[in-house]
Design an enzyme around this catalytic site. Structure first.
Site: not given
Ligand code: NAD
Ligand code: DAU
Length: 355
Positions: A132-134, A158, A162
């Site tokens: 992630t970019d975080e 988180y 990561k």
């Molecule tokens: P998600 O939470 O929707 O899915 C995570 C999946 O991993 C789930 O299916 C869960 O059951 C599985 N999992 C959790 N713990 C596990 C374990 N110990 N063993 C096997 N499986 C397990 O997450 P996502 O949003 O699909 O993100 C996927 C990946 O991409 C993560 O590594 C996250 O950090 C990264 N990522 C997410 C975003 C985003 O915006 N969602 C952006 C950048 C990177």
């Molecule tokens: O940047 C990549 C990341 O983006 C991934 O690594 C994470 O897995 C993914 O969850 C996401 O993280 P964020 O914290 O940016 O996503 P989230 O959707 O939780 O929140 C997006 C923005 O919106 C953040 O600034 C918090 C705000 N927010 C979120 C929720 C859930 C609100 O204002 N209200 C809300 O109820």
């Protein structure tokens, strides 16, 4: 075949579906099925022999070793993680266990498996770690976007977990020569996004007539990428990336949260107007901010474009419209994920944030 971990989650399931739509190479999908893992995301693959689903934990060394020995993947894409920042604030332990310990144990299993491969199988093997970019921390408004050489400054449990996993992946290349690739991507959105995250939460709350909770002033900036673009970038990095390198992935689409929520409301006003004729914007509610809330993320995605020829295909306008349409067309999926544990989470996260 390839092994995907976390392939029942949001991005992983989109990746598996896209992979099998474009290739006959089978996918073994190892997923623990936490609250975020949903086999319904993969329902269209039922009976498809190209998809082998295995419920299991990346931290279960014996099970992973057996799986690798049996299936002999040519590549692994590691999506498995705990992924929600707010959950990491309420309960960091699971993040340490899966994102750090789990990645470490997976790397150990993979190192053993890879070290026993021979010839082309060994040379061609890749372990792609999805991150992630975080990990880079927070930017001020005028600062340049994150490049791959930006030092890590994670701010939440988180992102710290990561960042730790990214460091382990890097170390396994540097020390043992394991052919790894790491991708650091910005915020994804699209189908199958669990409605704890901003965009799907706003869609489902709006339709349910509930408040749309904006943390703080709503001026935090994120870079948004349509999930299928993230999947195509990962495929490109698998195919053409140089082992040991990291690649930033982003949508060149920075927007403040409030603007995102206004866009979602405008689309719902058009596609599913409220019965009282008012805008969904009326439901916006300002609530207590996230502790340690990162103000801005921005990804400089020039390296992957220059070196691997990847660019996003979707604009934000087209991607967000498709996303809202998908949620409107899939009320059963939404209803099924709104289980008792989902309701408990809403109570945990939002009760203490009263406006
Ligand atoms: P998600 O939470 O929707 O899915 C995570 C999946 O991993 C789930 O299916 C869960 O059951 C599985 N999992 C959790 N713990 C596990 C374990 N110990 N063993 C096997 N499986 C397990 O997450 P996502 O949003 O699909 O993100 C996927 C990946 O991409 C993560 O590594 C996250 O950090 C990264 N990522 C997410 C975003 C985003 O915006 N969602 C952006 C950048 C990177
Ligand atoms: O940047 C990549 C990341 O983006 C991934 O690594 C994470 O897995 C993914 O969850 C996401 O993280 P964020 O914290 O940016 O996503 P989230 O959707 O939780 O929140 C997006 C923005 O919106 C953040 O600034 C918090 C705000 N927010 C979120 C929720 C859930 C609100 O204002 N209200 C809300 O109820």
């Amino acid at each position: 075949m390839i092994l995907v971990t976390g392939g029942a989650g949001f991005i992983g399931s989109n990746f598996v579906l896209d992979w099998l739509a474009g290739s006959d190479e089978p996918v073994v999908n190892l997923d623990k099925l936490t609250y975020a893992g949903n086999p319904e995301n993969l329902a269209s693959l039922e009976g498809d022999p190209r998809h082998i689903f295995v419920q299991g934990d990346i931290a279960d060394t014996d099970a992973v070793n057996r799986l690798l020995a049996l299936q002999k993947p040519r590549a692994i894409v590691n999506f498995a993680a705990e992924s929600h920042v707010d959950r990491s604030i309420h309960g960091p332990e699971a993040f340490i266990q899966t994102n750090i310990v789990g990645t470490f144990r997976l790397l150990e299993s993979v190192r053993k498996y890879w070290s026993e491969l021979q010839g082309d199988a060994k040379a061609g093997f890749r372990f792609l770690h999805v991150s992630t970019d975080e990990v880079y921390g927070s930017l001020s408004p005028a600062e340049a976007a994150f490049t791959e050489s930006r030092p890590f400054e994670p701010n939440s449990p988180y992102s710290a977990s990561k960042a730790s996993s990214d460091h382990l992946v890097r170390a396994y290349h540097h020390t043992y020569g394991l052919p790894v690739l790491t991708t650091n991507c910005s915020n994804n959105y699209g189908p199958y996004h669990f409605p704890e995250k901003l965009i799907p939460l706003m869609i489902v709350n709006a339709l349910a007539g509930k408040p749309l909770p904006i943390y703080g002033d709503g001026q935090q900036v994120r870079d948004w990428l349509y999930v299928k673009d993230h999947c195509s970038a990962i495929r490109r990095v698998m195919e053409k990336g140089i082992a040991g390198q990291t690649y930033n992935i982003g949508g060149w689409n920075e927007k403040p949260n409030l603007e995102i929520v206004h866009t979602v409301c405008a689309l719902l006003d058009e596609l599913r107007p409220r019965v009282d004729g008012k805008s969904y914007r009326e439901q916006i509610t300002y609530v207590k901010d996230r502790p340690g809330h990162d103000r801005r993320y921005a990804i400089d995605a020039r390296k992957i474009e220059r070196e691997l020829g990847w660019k996003p295909a979707e604009t934000f306008d087209s991607g967000i419209r498709k996303t809202v349409q998908w949620y409107l067309a899939n009320p059963e999926w939404v209803a099924h994920v709104q289980s008792g544990s989902y309701r408990d989470w809403l109570q945990t996260n939002y009760a203490a944030r009263a406006a």
